[in-house]
Design a protein around this motif. Structure first.
Motif, short mmCIF file in Angstrom:
data_model
loop_
_atom_site.label_atom_id
_atom_site.label_comp_id
_atom_site.label_asym_id
_atom_site.label_seq_id
_atom_site.Cartn_x
_atom_site.Cartn_y
_atom_site.Cartn_z
N GLY A 285 0.76 -1.25 0.00
CA GLY A 285 0.00 0.00 0.00
C GLY A 285 0.79 1.30 0.00
O GLY A 285 0.33 2.29 0.57
N VAL A 307 -0.02 2.56 -6.40
CA VAL A 307 -0.58 1.76 -5.32
C VAL A 307 -1.87 1.18 -5.88
O VAL A 307 -2.83 1.91 -6.13
CB VAL A 307 -0.83 2.61 -4.07
CG1 VAL A 307 -1.46 1.77 -2.96
CG2 VAL A 307 0.48 3.24 -3.58
N LEU B 287 3.67 7.94 1.42
CA LEU B 287 3.41 7.93 2.87
C LEU B 287 1.92 8.03 3.17
O LEU B 287 1.43 7.37 4.10
CB LEU B 287 4.16 9.09 3.54
CG LEU B 287 4.00 9.22 5.06
CD1 LEU B 287 4.48 7.98 5.78
CD2 LEU B 287 4.76 10.44 5.58
N ALA B 289 -0.63 6.99 1.21
CA ALA B 289 -1.22 5.68 0.89
C ALA B 289 -0.84 4.66 1.96
O ALA B 289 -1.67 3.86 2.40
CB ALA B 289 -0.74 5.21 -0.48
N GLN B 290 0.39 4.71 2.38
CA GLN B 290 0.88 3.77 3.39
C GLN B 290 0.12 3.92 4.70
O GLN B 290 -0.27 2.94 5.32
CB GLN B 290 2.38 3.99 3.58
CG GLN B 290 3.06 2.97 4.46
CD GLN B 290 3.03 3.41 5.91
OE1 GLN B 290 3.29 4.56 6.24
NE2 GLN B 290 2.70 2.49 6.79
N THR B 293 -3.42 2.55 4.20
CA THR B 293 -3.50 1.09 4.05
C THR B 293 -2.94 0.35 5.26
O THR B 293 -3.02 -0.87 5.32
CB THR B 293 -2.78 0.60 2.78
OG1 THR B 293 -1.39 1.01 2.86
CG2 THR B 293 -3.40 1.17 1.53
N ALA B 294 -2.39 1.08 6.23
CA ALA B 294 -1.95 0.41 7.46
C ALA B 294 -3.16 -0.05 8.27
O ALA B 294 -3.05 -0.91 9.13
CB ALA B 294 -1.08 1.34 8.29
N VAL B 295 -4.32 0.52 7.99
CA VAL B 295 -5.55 0.14 8.69
C VAL B 295 -6.17 -1.08 7.99
O VAL B 295 -6.34 -1.07 6.78
CB VAL B 295 -6.56 1.31 8.67
CG1 VAL B 295 -7.83 0.94 9.41
CG2 VAL B 295 -5.93 2.57 9.26
N PRO B 296 -6.49 -2.13 8.76
CA PRO B 296 -7.10 -3.31 8.14
C PRO B 296 -8.36 -2.97 7.34
O PRO B 296 -9.07 -2.02 7.70
CB PRO B 296 -7.44 -4.20 9.34
CG PRO B 296 -6.45 -3.81 10.39
CD PRO B 296 -6.21 -2.34 10.19
N ASN B 297 -8.62 -3.72 6.30
CA ASN B 297 -9.80 -3.55 5.45
C ASN B 297 -9.81 -2.25 4.67
O ASN B 297 -10.87 -1.80 4.22
CB ASN B 297 -11.08 -3.65 6.27
CG ASN B 297 -11.21 -5.02 6.91
OD1 ASN B 297 -10.92 -6.02 6.26
ND2 ASN B 297 -11.59 -5.06 8.18
N ALA B 298 -8.63 -1.65 4.49
CA ALA B 298 -8.56 -0.39 3.74
C ALA B 298 -9.11 -0.55 2.33
O ALA B 298 -9.61 0.40 1.75
CB ALA B 298 -7.13 0.11 3.70
N SER B 299 -9.04 -1.77 1.79
CA SER B 299 -9.44 -1.92 0.38
C SER B 299 -10.93 -1.63 0.16
O SER B 299 -11.35 -1.39 -0.96
CB SER B 299 -9.09 -3.32 -0.13
OG SER B 299 -9.78 -4.29 0.62
N PHE B 302 -10.44 2.34 -0.15
CA PHE B 302 -9.26 2.93 -0.79
C PHE B 302 -8.96 2.19 -2.09
O PHE B 302 -8.72 0.99 -2.10
CB PHE B 302 -8.06 2.85 0.16
CG PHE B 302 -6.83 3.54 -0.36
CD1 PHE B 302 -6.83 4.92 -0.57
CD2 PHE B 302 -5.67 2.83 -0.64
CE1 PHE B 302 -5.69 5.57 -1.05
CE2 PHE B 302 -4.53 3.47 -1.11
CZ PHE B 302 -4.55 4.83 -1.31
N ALA B 303 -9.00 2.94 -3.20
CA ALA B 303 -8.76 2.32 -4.50
C ALA B 303 -7.27 2.17 -4.78
O ALA B 303 -6.83 1.23 -5.43
CB ALA B 303 -9.41 3.15 -5.60
N GLY B 304 -6.50 3.13 -4.29
CA GLY B 304 -5.07 3.12 -4.57
C GLY B 304 -4.66 4.47 -5.07
O GLY B 304 -5.24 5.49 -4.69
#
Lengths: 417, 417
Positions: A285, A307, B287, B289-290, B293-299, B302-304
């Motif tokens: 990510g 990403v 940073l 995005a990171q 996406t450090a949070v579980p279930n970000a997908s 969050f598309a990217g």
């Protein structure tokens, strides 16, 4: 000669405050070849502080106390030092004159408790504090037949630092046999500590004049060597001799022999070869891009990347064919390969890295059915060849993500060698 | 009951390393009403460590040791504890089975030195370490007629924290008189500590039965309230009463009133509104995005996005017109706007964030001539409207990058309210 630093103050025993003076003091002591054996924090408690000073005077040669020199009832460092040493405190008239002048210049009334700041340990040298009202003290004395140096410094860093540098270090240097210190740091990625130690310990244990420490953490092992000798040349020769033997034993596993980070080394190697890099990250990510761009001047070798946090973005941003994803699933060897090759072409960079995997904690988060948390594919494409690594990383989401980026950087480093 | 924490490891006696575990441990101890009387750091030295443990066992009730439980010759905490207490160490066969299994599962050979990790103090409870190979130990014993609790924990924070929370705190609570504790954590982004305190202190100072701490750092302020009462209900009532008053005073500035991170809150808000996000980052290099996406279930939300680390990638990946960059420079309000709008369209997400700026240290790194380090533009596009913020952030590269992501997340949060 060994030293102990004691920071005095109950506020530094709370969960929210750190003592940082000791780091500054340590650097100065090490520079003179004095190593630190203990450091501690003691609250504003008469019994605790007196005992701590007594213990320190028994077990080390140099005791540095910071804090507790102010005017309040809580400021006990002078009294406790006197009690621990069994010496008298006296009020120094010259200090009283200076203190009275200081308050007058600031047009402030001096409350009676300020007089406590003029108390001096019998036999101590007063260290003039240009940035505050509490002077430091330097006492060179004998305890149970052994020479001991006791240093009292005010707690505020702006007062402590110049007093330590200008008044203490020169005095300490004059009381020491001339010694010099050399230091080397070797770093290795992804190896288990026990394996590194099993191979290195038989070597470094032969160098009894070098202090070796092994640090494990964040998917890497750091070996620190410190050596103190009468001349800088001797110290460096010894440390270099040990470094050479360890480098011979561990070979390519050592990515850095002067302490640089893996990101820095990779960037340096790319720069020397005039190559550029791009990345397409799924489960990490942005963490890989973030680590690379945390190094200054990253733009010289890093083009950027994507990403790609869902299947569609893998196609849109990194040109992974949708039918490839449909056939193999997003977390698969072919998709990692296509990500690396795709982002390389999209950005026009020499090297492309592709990452796809399952960081967890739940396999629902971007996972393909039947594939476990921790399964990650990392691919590296350089235009001629694409290599893919399948990883099974244990641990929580943070760990899986970090180890993945470490594997990617290490793959890149080895491919550039 | 008073406690002492000893961090073991020569690396923490160098000028570059701090012990931070003790802060975490202190918070836990304080929560149970156990206060810290001493903390200290001791190197990997048999005599020093044994003496330090002996002294601690004399002067406090609870001794917590962190570090020195690994497999190497340097790891002396077990042996020195045994010697200080005058008890035997024995090799626990069950631990050996578990350790052997652990290595087998990882397909790694177990070197002989690992067996040291199966050594247990006679009478101690073994604390199962799910995140590493070295177990912790808990010993409830008597020294010179006084009850003493000795706790051995591994040094890596990821191993220490869960072991301390899950295995030590409940045991400690059970050995103490029954008290109930309520805790609330309020968080605010981007405000100066002095301003928050000036507004909140008159309120929290009226609650003398609540321990309030203010933590400033990482572009945010955290207010912690802890209250201990004979019943849980009483404790919670008090903490909630204070929280309400502070929420009334600070209003929208409070992004979280149960300790969630800004990333978590933003993700929650996006999820509730069924919205997706994408980002195009220049100076923050992944940073943002990171962090997201450090949070579980970000997908789910969050598309990217794209890390557009040079001018060409801004055009290729985020469709910023090349002539716009030529006209205004990469670090400009129109380019930030185009990045946000571009990445939003490329990824098909509801909201797009664009970031461009100069993180330094040198203005050569991606900078436009005449523009200073710390100049950053953050843009947020939602399809109807695009807002852009010009920032001038002080500090080093890390700080500029982190504060930029904090501004971006806070802009997003406020726009979603």
């Amino acid at each position: 000669m060994i030293a102990e630093i004691i920071a005095v103050g109950s506020e530094m025993l709370t969960p929210d405050r750190q003592d940082t003076n000791s780091l500054y003091i340590t650097r100065g002591l090490n520079g003179l070849g004095v190593s630190l054996a203990f450091k501690g924090i003691v609250g504003d408690n008469r019994q605790h502080l007196t005992d701590a000073i007594r213990i320190a005077l028994k077990r080390v040669d140099v005791v540095v106390l910071s804090g507790g020199l102010g005017p309040t009832e809580d400021d006990l460092t002078r009294e406790c030092s006197a009690e621990a040493l069994g010496v008298e405190l006296y009020r120094e008239p010259e200090l009283m004159v200076a203190l009275t002048r200081r308050f007058a210049e600031r047009r402030m009334t001096m409350s009676a408790n300020n007089e406590r700041q003029t108390e001096v340990l019998d036999g101590a040298v007063v260290l003039d504090n240009k940035n505050g009202s509490a002077p430091g003290q330097w006492l060179d004395t004998t305890v149970d037949g052994h020479r001991k140096i006791l240093i009292l410094l005010p707690g505020p860093p702006k007062e402590l630092m110049p007093l330590f540098d200008n008044e203490c270090l020169p005095r300490l240097a004059a009381s020491l046999p001339q010694r010099h210190l050399a230091r080397r740091t070797l770093r290795m990625a992804l190896l288990p500590e026990s394996q590194v130690d099993a191979r290195c310990a038989p070597i470094y244990q032969r160098f009894t004049d070098i202090e070796t420490t092994i640090l494990a953490g964040n998917a890497e092992i750091t070996l620190n060597f410190v050596c103190t000798k009468p001349t800088q040349e001797e110290a460096e020769q010894r440390v270099n001799a040990l470094t050479e033997l360890i480098e011979h034993e561990m070979g390519d596993s050592i990515y850095s022999s002067h302490g640089e980070s893996l990101e820095e080394i990779v960037q340096l190697m790319l720069g020397l070869r005039d190559m550029t890099l791009s990345v397409a990250e799924s489960c990490t990510g942005g963490l890989l891009a973030q680590r690379i761009t945390a190094v200054p001047n990253a733009s010289r070798t890093f083009a950027g990347g994507a990403v790609v946090y869902n299947a569609q973005q893998k196609t849109t941003l990194a040109h992974v064919p949708a039918d490839l994803i449909a056939e193999h699933g997003t977390v698969s060897e072919p998709v990692a390969r296509a990500l690396a090759e795709g982002i390389r072409e999209v950005t026009g960079s020499k090297i492309g890295i592709g990452i796809t995997g399952i960081a967890g904690p739940s396999t629902l988060d971007g996972a393909d059915e039947g594939k476990p948390v921790g399964l990650v594919y990392v691919a590296l494409a350089d235009g001629e060849d694409t290599q893919v690594k399948e990883l099974n990383i244990r641990g929580d989401r943070d760990r899986i993500r970090y180890w993945t980026t470490q594997h990617a950087l290490e793959m890149l480093r080895l491919s550039l060698q």
